[in-house]
Write an enzyme that holds these catalytic residues in place. Structure first.
Site, PDB file in Angstrom:
ATOM      1  N   PRO A  59     -24.856 -22.111 -40.837  1.00  0.00           N
ATOM      2  CA  PRO A  59     -24.669 -21.892 -42.277  1.00  0.00           C
ATOM      3  C   PRO A  59     -25.629 -20.829 -42.798  1.00  0.00           C
ATOM      4  O   PRO A  59     -26.799 -20.811 -42.424  1.00  0.00           O
ATOM      5  CB  PRO A  59     -24.992 -23.267 -42.881  1.00  0.00           C
ATOM      6  CG  PRO A  59     -25.742 -24.012 -41.834  1.00  0.00           C
ATOM      7  CD  PRO A  59     -25.326 -23.448 -40.522  1.00  0.00           C
TER       8      PRO A  59
ATOM      9  N   CYS B 269     -26.560 -19.036 -46.538  1.00  0.00           N
ATOM     10  CA  CYS B 269     -26.432 -18.825 -47.976  1.00  0.00           C
ATOM     11  C   CYS B 269     -26.169 -17.357 -48.259  1.00  0.00           C
ATOM     12  O   CYS B 269     -26.813 -16.484 -47.688  1.00  0.00           O
ATOM     13  CB  CYS B 269     -27.744 -19.177 -48.675  1.00  0.00           C
ATOM     14  SG  CYS B 269     -28.025 -20.931 -48.834  1.00  0.00           S
TER      15      CYS B 269
ATOM     16  N   ALA C  40     -24.854 -23.465 -47.187  1.00  0.00           N
ATOM     17  CA  ALA C  40     -25.284 -24.621 -47.973  1.00  0.00           C
ATOM     18  C   ALA C  40     -24.482 -24.651 -49.273  1.00  0.00           C
ATOM     19  O   ALA C  40     -24.520 -23.691 -50.048  1.00  0.00           O
ATOM     20  CB  ALA C  40     -26.774 -24.534 -48.259  1.00  0.00           C
TER      21      ALA C  40
ATOM     22  N   GLN D   3     -21.403 -27.046 -45.013  1.00  0.00           N
ATOM     23  CA  GLN D   3     -22.693 -27.727 -45.124  1.00  0.00           C
ATOM     24  C   GLN D   3     -22.882 -28.199 -46.558  1.00  0.00           C
ATOM     25  O   GLN D   3     -22.964 -27.374 -47.477  1.00  0.00           O
ATOM     26  CB  GLN D   3     -23.828 -26.779 -44.732  1.00  0.00           C
ATOM     27  CG  GLN D   3     -25.166 -27.499 -44.643  1.00  0.00           C
ATOM     28  CD  GLN D   3     -26.333 -26.575 -44.375  1.00  0.00           C
ATOM     29  OE1 GLN D   3     -26.523 -25.595 -45.087  1.00  0.00           O
ATOM     30  NE2 GLN D   3     -27.125 -26.890 -43.373  1.00  0.00           N
TER      31      GLN D   3
ATOM     32  N   TYR E 232     -35.239 -29.116 -48.034  1.00  0.00           N
ATOM     33  CA  TYR E 232     -34.398 -29.439 -49.190  1.00  0.00           C
ATOM     34  C   TYR E 232     -34.381 -30.959 -49.403  1.00  0.00           C
ATOM     35  O   TYR E 232     -35.084 -31.693 -48.705  1.00  0.00           O
ATOM     36  CB  TYR E 232     -33.005 -28.807 -49.016  1.00  0.00           C
ATOM     37  CG  TYR E 232     -33.130 -27.295 -48.979  1.00  0.00           C
ATOM     38  CD1 TYR E 232     -33.588 -26.610 -50.109  1.00  0.00           C
ATOM     39  CD2 TYR E 232     -32.881 -26.573 -47.825  1.00  0.00           C
ATOM     40  CE1 TYR E 232     -33.767 -25.228 -50.082  1.00  0.00           C
ATOM     41  CE2 TYR E 232     -33.063 -25.189 -47.791  1.00  0.00           C
ATOM     42  CZ  TYR E 232     -33.504 -24.524 -48.922  1.00  0.00           C
ATOM     43  OH  TYR E 232     -33.705 -23.162 -48.909  1.00  0.00           O
TER      44      TYR E 232
ATOM     45  N   ARG F 150     -27.803 -31.786 -40.148  1.00  0.00           N
ATOM     46  CA  ARG F 150     -28.802 -30.803 -39.724  1.00  0.00           C
ATOM     47  C   ARG F 150     -30.169 -31.338 -40.114  1.00  0.00           C
ATOM     48  O   ARG F 150     -30.385 -31.718 -41.274  1.00  0.00           O
ATOM     49  CB  ARG F 150     -28.545 -29.453 -40.379  1.00  0.00           C
ATOM     50  CG  ARG F 150     -29.329 -28.338 -39.716  1.00  0.00           C
ATOM     51  CD  ARG F 150     -28.985 -26.978 -40.249  1.00  0.00           C
ATOM     52  NE  ARG F 150     -28.959 -26.014 -39.156  1.00  0.00           N
ATOM     53  CZ  ARG F 150     -29.146 -24.712 -39.299  1.00  0.00           C
ATOM     54  NH1 ARG F 150     -29.350 -24.199 -40.482  1.00  0.00           N
ATOM     55  NH2 ARG F 150     -29.126 -23.905 -38.260  1.00  0.00           N
TER      56      ARG F 150
ATOM     57  N   LEU G  82     -33.456 -18.106 -33.021  1.00  0.00           N
ATOM     58  CA  LEU G  82     -33.756 -17.005 -32.106  1.00  0.00           C
ATOM     59  C   LEU G  82     -33.054 -17.160 -30.763  1.00  0.00           C
ATOM     60  O   LEU G  82     -33.660 -16.967 -29.708  1.00  0.00           O
ATOM     61  CB  LEU G  82     -35.266 -16.827 -31.954  1.00  0.00           C
ATOM     62  CG  LEU G  82     -35.956 -16.282 -33.221  1.00  0.00           C
ATOM     63  CD1 LEU G  82     -37.463 -16.152 -33.022  1.00  0.00           C
ATOM     64  CD2 LEU G  82     -35.376 -14.923 -33.638  1.00  0.00           C
TER      65      LEU G  82
ATOM     66  N   ARG H 140     -28.813 -14.921 -37.720  1.00  0.00           N
ATOM     67  CA  ARG H 140     -29.086 -13.491 -37.907  1.00  0.00           C
ATOM     68  C   ARG H 140     -28.385 -12.610 -36.876  1.00  0.00           C
ATOM     69  O   ARG H 140     -27.847 -11.550 -37.230  1.00  0.00           O
ATOM     70  CB  ARG H 140     -30.600 -13.254 -37.898  1.00  0.00           C
ATOM     71  CG  ARG H 140     -31.253 -13.811 -39.149  1.00  0.00           C
ATOM     72  CD  ARG H 140     -32.757 -13.955 -38.996  1.00  0.00           C
ATOM     73  NE  ARG H 140     -33.126 -14.985 -38.045  1.00  0.00           N
ATOM     74  CZ  ARG H 140     -34.368 -15.348 -37.774  1.00  0.00           C
ATOM     75  NH1 ARG H 140     -35.361 -14.738 -38.389  1.00  0.00           N
ATOM     76  NH2 ARG H 140     -34.615 -16.302 -36.896  1.00  0.00           N
TER      77      ARG H 140
HETATM   78  C1  LIG Z   1     -29.059 -15.117 -44.553  1.00  0.00           C
HETATM   79  C2  LIG Z   1     -29.420 -16.507 -44.115  1.00  0.00           C
HETATM   80  C3  LIG Z   1     -29.009 -17.591 -44.850  1.00  0.00           C
HETATM   81  C4  LIG Z   1     -29.273 -18.897 -44.422  1.00  0.00           C
HETATM   82  N1  LIG Z   1     -28.771 -19.964 -45.117  1.00  0.00           N
HETATM   83  C5  LIG Z   1     -28.847 -21.199 -44.575  1.00  0.00           C
HETATM   84  C6  LIG Z   1     -28.115 -22.275 -45.136  1.00  0.00           C
HETATM   85  O1  LIG Z   1     -27.327 -22.113 -46.076  1.00  0.00           O
HETATM   86  N2  LIG Z   1     -28.267 -23.500 -44.586  1.00  0.00           N
HETATM   87  C7  LIG Z   1     -29.073 -23.704 -43.497  1.00  0.00           C
HETATM   88  O2  LIG Z   1     -29.184 -24.836 -43.031  1.00  0.00           O
HETATM   89  N3  LIG Z   1     -29.760 -22.684 -42.933  1.00  0.00           N
HETATM   90  C8  LIG Z   1     -29.634 -21.449 -43.423  1.00  0.00           C
HETATM   91  N4  LIG Z   1     -30.252 -20.401 -42.790  1.00  0.00           N
HETATM   92  C9  LIG Z   1     -30.942 -20.642 -41.535  1.00  0.00           C
HETATM   93  C10 LIG Z   1     -30.010 -20.383 -40.356  1.00  0.00           C
HETATM   94  O3  LIG Z   1     -28.880 -21.239 -40.387  1.00  0.00           O
HETATM   95  C11 LIG Z   1     -30.715 -20.531 -38.998  1.00  0.00           C
HETATM   96  O4  LIG Z   1     -31.106 -21.871 -38.818  1.00  0.00           O
HETATM   97  C12 LIG Z   1     -31.952 -19.629 -38.880  1.00  0.00           C
HETATM   98  O5  LIG Z   1     -31.694 -18.342 -39.384  1.00  0.00           O
HETATM   99  C13 LIG Z   1     -32.400 -19.512 -37.425  1.00  0.00           C
HETATM  100  O6  LIG Z   1     -31.359 -19.026 -36.607  1.00  0.00           O
HETATM  101  P1  LIG Z   1     -31.282 -17.473 -36.150  1.00  0.00           P
HETATM  102  O7  LIG Z   1     -32.559 -17.197 -35.378  1.00  0.00           O
HETATM  103  O8  LIG Z   1     -30.053 -17.423 -35.250  1.00  0.00           O
HETATM  104  O9  LIG Z   1     -31.161 -16.627 -37.349  1.00  0.00           O
HETATM  105  C14 LIG Z   1     -30.010 -19.098 -43.235  1.00  0.00           C
HETATM  106  C15 LIG Z   1     -30.476 -17.989 -42.516  1.00  0.00           C
HETATM  107  C16 LIG Z   1     -30.170 -16.710 -42.924  1.00  0.00           C
HETATM  108  C17 LIG Z   1     -30.638 -15.551 -42.083  1.00  0.00           C
END
Ligand SMILES: Cc1cc2nc3c(=O)[nH]c(=O)nc-3n(C[C@H](O)[C@H](O)[C@H](O)COP(=O)(O)O)c2cc1C
Length: 371
Positions: free
Chosen positions: A23, A25, A57, A100, A183, A231, A302, A325
């Protein structure tokens, strides 16, 4: 043979592969309602070939939004906006779509990240008074939230249940309950944010009570043949905070209530967190949950390389990986991963001719001709 591209069963939901779009945002809704940005954003992610797309979210009440731009599912306008976006996305892609459901608690009423992300105080334009387990602000100097009373807790349980019913009407394939990243539900779990001395604070059992009540409310409101999962932040990265043992206990309690999977993240409840960042840094927490609890477990954080993701599954560290990301940067990540790992992926017929010469079997069922 790639394990990443093996199907996965989450409850009754069958995913074509084990790549999940985490997810994210977008802070681009108006009064909770998505618009054309969501159409484009979700549209391209839906063409990625991932097994599951989890919508950002989504606030269950107006005051549950992190920022004024958060997506919501608390009124008919939100629902109609989502119906339009999801209708268009579904017409273009067979990807499974989850949502979510979230409440920001004391982290509500914030500016969007590209405007600095700081708290909007209740008396500032577009601000509101946040609610939380206790009247303890997220960071020193911020306005304190209002501690929730019995009526406030009931409003939130009801908000989650109502949003779950709307999600069912929208045909969502599953619901993820956001109990991570500092949260509201995480605030109940963590002794850093939860200073209550009633049945919702103190012991581990008491701190888990409200998140479990919310799970029950959502589970009861969403069709029994579709999965609900959670989560969780596995640790606060702060001594004396929420930790992996609590996470395992919570996961067991969720499993007993019919939870279909655990999505293992970390952090978010305290500015004092000291996160040990590195490739796959949260995977050991997923591995512990998977080993101890036995529910389908999703690792995140990551995970950026196809071989890395494949090894996480092959080594039994998790059942699926989720990515944020890396897939935002490259929405065709699953195509490239399938090519690298010798697997197949679903691509839209309009794009079949892009299949590189050296990967003749990359796109499932691809065939084209011309005269
Ligand atoms: C732009 C952006 C928005 C995010 N929004 C949410 C969200 O809405 N809900 C959530 O649980 N995590 C959110 N995250 C966290 C990601 O879901 C993820 O857990 C975190 O970026 C680590 O994973 P990654 O290394 O693949 O980016 C967000 C991350 C990014 C980069």
């Amino acid at each position: 043979m790639s394990q990443l591209f093996e199907p996965l069963q989450i409850g009754t939901l069958r995913l074509a592969n084990r790549i999940i779009i985490a997810p994210m945002c977008q802070y681009s809704a108006v009064e909770g309602t998505p618009g054309d940005w969501h159409l484009v954003h979700l549209g391209h992610l839906a063409l990625s070939g991932a097994g599951l797309l989890i919508l950002e979210a989504t606030a269950v009440l107006p005051e549950a939004r992190i920022s004024p731009g958060d997506l919501g599912l608390y009124d008919d306008t939100n629902e109609a906006g989502l119906a339009r976006v999801l209708g268009a996305v579904r017409a273009m892609s067979p990807i499974k779509i989850g949502m979510q459901l979230a409440h920001a608690g004391r982290k509500a009423s914030s500016h969007v990240p590209w405007q600095g992300g700081r708290q909007i105080r209740p008396d500032e334009p577009q601000g509101w008074r946040a609610v939380a387990p206790s009247a303890v602000p997220h960071a020193p100097g911020e306005d304190a939230p209002l501690a929730l009373d019995a009526a406030g807790l009931q409003r939130i349980r009801q908000g989650f249940a109502d949003a779950a019913r709307r999600a069912a009407r929208l045909g969502l394939d599953g619901i993820e309950i956001h109990a991570a990243h500092g949260y509201l539900l995480h605030q109940f779990l963590s002794p850093i944010a939860n200073k209550r001395d009633d049945a919702y604070g103190g012991s581990l059992e008491n701190r888990m009570r409200f998140p479990l009540e919310v799970f029950d409310a959502v589970r009861a409101a969403f069709p029994a043949d579709k999965p609900v999962w959670a989560r969780i932040s596995a640790t606060d990265w702060v001594p004396g905070g929420w930790d992996i043992d609590g996470t395992v206990a919570l996961s067991h309690a969720l499993k007993a209530r019919g939870c279909a999977a655990i999505h293992v993240s970390s952090g978010g409840v305290s500015p004092q967190q000291a996160i040990k960042l590195g490739p796959g840094y949260q995977v050991p927490y997923a591995q512990r949950v998977k080993a101890d609890v036995g529910l389908p477990t999703i690792a995140v954080g990551l995970i950026t390389e196809p071989e890395q993701a494949d090894a996480i599954i092959a080594n039994g560290e998790a059942d699926a990986v989720s990515m944020a990301r890396a897939i935002l940067y490259d929405p065709r990540w699953p195509w490239h991963a399938a090519a690298k790992l010798g697997a197949q992926v679903v691509a839209p017929p309009q794009y079949w001719r892009s299949q590189p010469r050296e990967f003749k079997d990359l796109f499932e069922n691809a065939a084209f001709g011309a005269r």
